[in-house]
Design a protein around this motif. Sequence first.
Motif, PDB file in Angstrom:
ATOM      1  N   THR A   1       0.835  -1.198   0.000  1.00  0.00           N
ATOM      2  CA  THR A   1       0.000   0.000   0.000  1.00  0.00           C
ATOM      3  C   THR A   1       0.872   1.251   0.000  1.00  0.00           C
ATOM      4  O   THR A   1       0.577   2.221  -0.707  1.00  0.00           O
ATOM      5  CB  THR A   1      -0.935  -0.004   1.227  1.00  0.00           C
ATOM      6  N   GLN A   2       1.972   1.242   0.765  1.00  0.00           N
ATOM      7  CA  GLN A   2       2.899   2.371   0.758  1.00  0.00           C
ATOM      8  C   GLN A   2       3.489   2.576  -0.632  1.00  0.00           C
ATOM      9  O   GLN A   2       3.641   3.712  -1.091  1.00  0.00           O
ATOM     10  CB  GLN A   2       4.029   2.160   1.760  1.00  0.00           C
ATOM     11  N   THR A   3       3.809   1.477  -1.304  1.00  0.00           N
ATOM     12  CA  THR A   3       4.368   1.562  -2.652  1.00  0.00           C
ATOM     13  C   THR A   3       3.336   2.134  -3.618  1.00  0.00           C
ATOM     14  O   THR A   3       3.654   2.970  -4.462  1.00  0.00           O
ATOM     15  CB  THR A   3       4.847   0.178  -3.127  1.00  0.00           C
TER      16      THR A   3
ATOM     17  N   PHE B   1       6.387 -14.939   2.830  1.00  0.00           N
ATOM     18  CA  PHE B   1       5.058 -14.612   2.305  1.00  0.00           C
ATOM     19  C   PHE B   1       5.284 -13.619   1.178  1.00  0.00           C
ATOM     20  O   PHE B   1       5.923 -12.585   1.367  1.00  0.00           O
ATOM     21  CB  PHE B   1       4.159 -14.001   3.387  1.00  0.00           C
ATOM     22  N   ASP B   2       4.768 -13.927  -0.015  1.00  0.00           N
ATOM     23  CA  ASP B   2       4.963 -13.076  -1.199  1.00  0.00           C
ATOM     24  C   ASP B   2       3.666 -12.405  -1.607  1.00  0.00           C
ATOM     25  O   ASP B   2       2.589 -13.014  -1.537  1.00  0.00           O
ATOM     26  CB  ASP B   2       5.472 -13.902  -2.379  1.00  0.00           C
ATOM     27  N   LEU B   3       3.808 -11.166  -2.050  1.00  0.00           N
ATOM     28  CA  LEU B   3       2.681 -10.414  -2.585  1.00  0.00           C
ATOM     29  C   LEU B   3       3.181  -9.737  -3.853  1.00  0.00           C
ATOM     30  O   LEU B   3       4.223  -9.074  -3.837  1.00  0.00           O
ATOM     31  CB  LEU B   3       2.221  -9.376  -1.555  1.00  0.00           C
ATOM     32  N   VAL B   4       2.475  -9.918  -4.967  1.00  0.00           N
ATOM     33  CA  VAL B   4       2.906  -9.362  -6.252  1.00  0.00           C
ATOM     34  C   VAL B   4       1.776  -8.517  -6.833  1.00  0.00           C
ATOM     35  O   VAL B   4       0.617  -8.935  -6.830  1.00  0.00           O
ATOM     36  CB  VAL B   4       3.289 -10.486  -7.251  1.00  0.00           C
TER      37      VAL B   4
ATOM     38  N   LYS C   1       6.342  -4.323 -12.176  1.00  0.00           N
ATOM     39  CA  LYS C   1       5.939  -5.505 -11.405  1.00  0.00           C
ATOM     40  C   LYS C   1       6.623  -5.402 -10.043  1.00  0.00           C
ATOM     41  O   LYS C   1       7.845  -5.396  -9.955  1.00  0.00           O
ATOM     42  CB  LYS C   1       6.360  -6.787 -12.118  1.00  0.00           C
ATOM     43  N   VAL C   2       5.828  -5.295  -8.985  1.00  0.00           N
ATOM     44  CA  VAL C   2       6.361  -5.127  -7.628  1.00  0.00           C
ATOM     45  C   VAL C   2       6.092  -6.408  -6.838  1.00  0.00           C
ATOM     46  O   VAL C   2       4.953  -6.869  -6.762  1.00  0.00           O
ATOM     47  CB  VAL C   2       5.693  -3.910  -6.922  1.00  0.00           C
ATOM     48  N   ARG C   3       7.159  -6.959  -6.278  1.00  0.00           N
ATOM     49  CA  ARG C   3       7.037  -8.149  -5.424  1.00  0.00           C
ATOM     50  C   ARG C   3       7.527  -7.781  -4.026  1.00  0.00           C
ATOM     51  O   ARG C   3       8.668  -7.367  -3.854  1.00  0.00           O
ATOM     52  CB  ARG C   3       7.865  -9.309  -5.953  1.00  0.00           C
TER      53      ARG C   3
ATOM     54  N   VAL D   1      11.404  -4.458  -7.680  1.00  0.00           N
ATOM     55  CA  VAL D   1      10.612  -3.766  -8.693  1.00  0.00           C
ATOM     56  C   VAL D   1      11.257  -4.044 -10.044  1.00  0.00           C
ATOM     57  O   VAL D   1      12.440  -3.765 -10.243  1.00  0.00           O
ATOM     58  CB  VAL D   1      10.562  -2.240  -8.417  1.00  0.00           C
ATOM     59  N   GLU D   2      10.471  -4.628 -10.957  1.00  0.00           N
ATOM     60  CA  GLU D   2      10.968  -4.972 -12.292  1.00  0.00           C
ATOM     61  C   GLU D   2      10.134  -4.255 -13.336  1.00  0.00           C
ATOM     62  O   GLU D   2       8.974  -3.923 -13.106  1.00  0.00           O
ATOM     63  CB  GLU D   2      10.846  -6.484 -12.535  1.00  0.00           C
ATOM     64  N   ALA D   3      10.748  -4.054 -14.495  1.00  0.00           N
ATOM     65  CA  ALA D   3      10.001  -3.493 -15.615  1.00  0.00           C
ATOM     66  C   ALA D   3       9.077  -4.561 -16.171  1.00  0.00           C
ATOM     67  O   ALA D   3       9.369  -5.752 -16.125  1.00  0.00           O
ATOM     68  CB  ALA D   3      10.965  -3.014 -16.695  1.00  0.00           C
ATOM     69  N   SER D   4       7.946  -4.125 -16.692  1.00  0.00           N
ATOM     70  CA  SER D   4       7.036  -5.063 -17.342  1.00  0.00           C
ATOM     71  C   SER D   4       7.603  -5.440 -18.705  1.00  0.00           C
ATOM     72  O   SER D   4       8.167  -4.602 -19.404  1.00  0.00           O
ATOM     73  CB  SER D   4       5.659  -4.405 -17.511  1.00  0.00           C
TER      74      SER D   4
END
Length: 133
Positions: free
Chosen positions: A56-58, A116-119, A101-103, A90-93
Amino acid sequence: GVRQPAGFTLIEVMVALAVVAIALVGLLGLQHQTLQSVVRASDMTKAALLAQELMTQTEDGPFPPIAVTTGTFDNLHPRQYPNFRWQKSVEASAVFPDVRKVRVRVLYGPRFGRTFDLVELIRNPLAIPGQNN
């Protein structure tokens, strides 16, 4: 004949105690497993909430640059989550230049062995449609 007094012999009492002891050991083992499961579930819930908070901060912040960052939760929650760490990549799409793409990965548990991962995909709000940024 000679009648024995009514009652239990020593061997009967010892056998009964052995059966009770075996049953109690089994029940205590189940109790221990249940407590471990509760602690694991609690930690996973905390990890999920912390990961969502970072995501959420991101989302609320500026468009994230391509990078890998790590940290603890001491800034957000001083001394509340000492056994939790985070990594954010953070990766480029591959398809859309204005999307990242944020993981968010939260590491926790013994020697930080659980994760625990959230993407999520985050779009640049300042991107002009049809223009490569």
